[in-house]
Design a protein around this motif. Structure first.
Motif, mmCIF file in Angstrom:
data_model
loop_
_atom_site.group_PDB
_atom_site.id
_atom_site.type_symbol
_atom_site.label_atom_id
_atom_site.label_comp_id
_atom_site.label_asym_id
_atom_site.label_seq_id
_atom_site.Cartn_x
_atom_site.Cartn_y
_atom_site.Cartn_z
ATOM 1 N N GLY A 57 19.661 31.074 37.135
ATOM 2 C CA GLY A 57 18.719 31.659 38.072
ATOM 3 C C GLY A 57 19.341 31.908 39.432
ATOM 4 O O GLY A 57 20.510 31.585 39.674
ATOM 5 N N ASN A 58 18.551 32.454 40.322
ATOM 6 C CA ASN A 58 18.987 32.899 41.645
ATOM 7 C C ASN A 58 18.817 31.771 42.668
ATOM 8 O O ASN A 58 17.733 31.197 42.811
ATOM 9 N N HIS A 59 19.903 31.504 43.411
ATOM 10 C CA HIS A 59 19.878 30.464 44.450
ATOM 11 C C HIS A 59 20.354 31.039 45.790
ATOM 12 O O HIS A 59 20.817 30.305 46.647
ATOM 13 N N SER A 60 20.236 32.380 45.915
ATOM 14 C CA SER A 60 20.663 33.155 47.083
ATOM 15 C C SER A 60 22.169 33.420 47.021
ATOM 16 O O SER A 60 22.888 32.824 46.205
ATOM 17 N N PHE A 61 22.641 34.289 47.882
ATOM 18 C CA PHE A 61 24.055 34.639 47.859
ATOM 19 C C PHE A 61 24.907 33.678 48.669
ATOM 20 O O PHE A 61 25.928 33.182 48.203
ATOM 21 N N SER A 62 24.507 33.384 49.912
ATOM 22 C CA SER A 62 25.365 32.560 50.771
ATOM 23 C C SER A 62 24.810 31.170 51.044
ATOM 24 O O SER A 62 25.373 30.429 51.842
ATOM 25 N N HIS A 63 23.685 30.803 50.389
ATOM 26 C CA HIS A 63 23.117 29.448 50.480
ATOM 27 C C HIS A 63 22.697 29.090 51.913
ATOM 28 O O HIS A 63 23.040 28.024 52.424
ATOM 29 N N PRO A 64 21.904 29.928 52.570
ATOM 30 C CA PRO A 64 21.468 29.631 53.943
ATOM 31 C C PRO A 64 20.153 28.852 53.968
ATOM 32 O O PRO A 64 19.469 28.715 52.936
ATOM 33 N N TYR A 65 19.804 28.363 55.139
ATOM 34 C CA TYR A 65 18.452 27.856 55.384
ATOM 35 C C TYR A 65 17.556 29.074 55.604
ATOM 36 O O TYR A 65 17.719 29.806 56.577
ATOM 37 N N PHE A 66 16.600 29.298 54.726
ATOM 38 C CA PHE A 66 15.784 30.503 54.840
ATOM 39 C C PHE A 66 14.875 30.489 56.064
ATOM 40 O O PHE A 66 14.472 31.554 56.539
ATOM 41 N N SER A 67 14.554 29.322 56.598
ATOM 42 C CA SER A 67 13.728 29.271 57.798
ATOM 43 C C SER A 67 14.486 29.757 59.032
ATOM 44 O O SER A 67 13.876 30.027 60.067
ATOM 45 N N LYS A 68 15.808 29.899 58.910
ATOM 46 C CA LYS A 68 16.621 30.385 60.017
ATOM 47 C C LYS A 68 16.889 31.887 59.899
ATOM 48 O O LYS A 68 17.598 32.464 60.726
ATOM 49 N N LEU A 69 16.331 32.513 58.852
ATOM 50 C CA LEU A 69 16.532 33.935 58.620
ATOM 51 C C LEU A 69 15.253 34.707 58.913
ATOM 52 O O LEU A 69 14.151 34.149 58.860
ATOM 53 N N THR A 70 15.394 35.991 59.195
ATOM 54 C CA THR A 70 14.231 36.854 59.193
ATOM 55 C C THR A 70 13.831 37.081 57.740
ATOM 56 O O THR A 70 14.606 36.817 56.811
ATOM 57 N N PHE A 71 12.631 37.596 57.538
ATOM 58 C CA PHE A 71 12.190 37.891 56.178
ATOM 59 C C PHE A 71 13.140 38.887 55.524
ATOM 60 O O PHE A 71 13.531 38.729 54.363
ATOM 61 N N TYR A 89 25.042 38.556 33.566
ATOM 62 C CA TYR A 89 24.409 38.545 32.248
ATOM 63 C C TYR A 89 24.979 39.648 31.364
ATOM 64 O O TYR A 89 25.219 39.441 30.169
ATOM 65 N N LYS A 90 25.186 40.825 31.939
ATOM 66 C CA LYS A 90 25.747 41.940 31.175
ATOM 67 C C LYS A 90 27.139 41.610 30.665
ATOM 68 O O LYS A 90 27.452 41.819 29.487
ATOM 69 N N ASP A 91 27.979 41.040 31.541
ATOM 70 C CA ASP A 91 29.342 40.696 31.147
ATOM 71 C C ASP A 91 29.370 39.584 30.105
ATOM 72 O O ASP A 91 30.300 39.512 29.286
ATOM 73 N N ALA A 92 28.362 38.703 30.152
ATOM 74 C CA ALA A 92 28.283 37.611 29.171
ATOM 75 C C ALA A 92 27.702 38.085 27.846
ATOM 76 O O ALA A 92 27.776 37.367 26.838
ATOM 77 N N GLY A 93 27.095 39.291 27.850
ATOM 78 C CA GLY A 93 26.467 39.792 26.636
ATOM 79 C C GLY A 93 25.199 39.037 26.289
ATOM 80 O O GLY A 93 24.844 38.894 25.112
ATOM 81 N N VAL A 94 24.492 38.567 27.332
ATOM 82 C CA VAL A 94 23.281 37.767 27.148
ATOM 83 C C VAL A 94 22.104 38.494 27.798
ATOM 84 O O VAL A 94 22.203 38.968 28.937
ATOM 85 N N GLU A 95 20.996 38.592 27.067
ATOM 86 C CA GLU A 95 19.802 39.212 27.624
ATOM 87 C C GLU A 95 19.224 38.337 28.731
ATOM 88 O O GLU A 95 19.101 37.119 28.567
ATOM 89 N N ARG A 96 18.865 38.953 29.843
ATOM 90 C CA ARG A 96 18.288 38.196 30.961
ATOM 91 C C ARG A 96 16.762 38.151 30.803
ATOM 92 O O ARG A 96 16.038 39.017 31.277
ATOM 93 N N LYS A 97 16.278 37.117 30.133
ATOM 94 C CA LYS A 97 14.857 37.008 29.833
ATOM 95 C C LYS A 97 14.045 36.424 30.990
ATOM 96 O O LYS A 97 12.866 36.744 31.145
#
Length: 233
Positions: A57-71, A89-97
């Motif tokens: 799953g998605n954990h953000s790109f640079s791992h920031p504190y989201f309260s310190k970011l704008t929306f 997922y495409k490179d792994a050949g796995v469907e992203r369900k």
């Protein structure tokens, strides 16, 4: 009986394949949350996790504190990681369900919390099925309604670092604590949990095989790790 869904943050690391192999040997399927920058550094290891049946799953790109970011900055973080995960997922050949999301540090965005929740719902992110969790505080804090994935128990092993007084003994204290200040007691009979662990090479260096030690401890004490299921919003 104690049931738990295992989640592992901050992949991909150098030790990710070893973690995945251990999980497969024990029949445990987990949700791994990808830190985009780390996936780029250890791309093949993230592919390996997918090919072995783990959910990423998605954990953000640079791992920031989201309260310190704008929306807008927060959305950019999520979407940049989304593009990377689609490629992964495409490179792994796995469907992203499934498309779960976890905020770094559990920081849900401060004043923008509700805006981020609406965004996650509108974009079709999947909520980890937490309907078995019955702790009063889970509902009082609105965690049963939030789309992002939180946790009921955190090993906090990421604190094991050179120069830090936190040690493996502190992890064992958390595991054995019958009444923790935050979260729920992991070894209390009848509990249902979302457990948080991390894939960190720094921890591996100081405590080799740390993930085996901690997960084995739970297994030995009657914790059953169950298949993650999702609610599509």
């Amino acid at each position: 009986m104690i049931r738990a869904i295992l989640t592992i943050d901050d992949i991909a690391s150098k030790n990710t394949p070893a973690v995945v192999d251990y999980l497969c040997d024990n029949g445990i399927r987990v949700v791994m949350f990808a830190w985009g920058e780390m996936v780029e550094k250890n791309y093949d290891n993230a592919v390996y996790a997918l090919k072995k049946g783990m959910i990423v799953g998605n954990h953000s790109f640079s791992h920031p504190y989201f309260s310190k970011l704008t929306f807008e900055q927060g959305v950019s973080e999520i979407e940049k990681c989304e593009k990377l995960l689609d490629k992964l997922y495409k490179d792994a050949g796995v469907e992203r369900k499934f498309r779960p999301f976890r905020f770094p540090y559990g920081d849900k965005g401060g004043d923008n919390k509700e805006a981020f929740q609406r965004y996650l719902a509108e974009k079709g992110f999947d909520k980890l099925d937490d309907r078995a969790i019955s702790y009063p505080w889970w509902k009082e804090e609105g965690l049963d309604r939030d789309i992002d994935t939180f946790w009921t128990f955190d090993f906090a092993e990421y604190n094991i670092r050179r120069g830090n007084h936190f040690t493996i003994d502190d992890v064992w204290k958390r595991v054995n604590d019958p009444a923790p200040e935050s979260g729920a007691a992991i070894l209390k009979e009848g509990g249902n949990h979302i457990v948080l662990l991390h894939a960190h090479d720094e921890t591996e260096e100081l405590v080799p095989g740390y993930y085996k030690l901690f997960i084995d401890k739970l297994l030995e004490n009657g914790v059953e790790f169950v298949e993650p299921n999702f609610i599509h919003i």
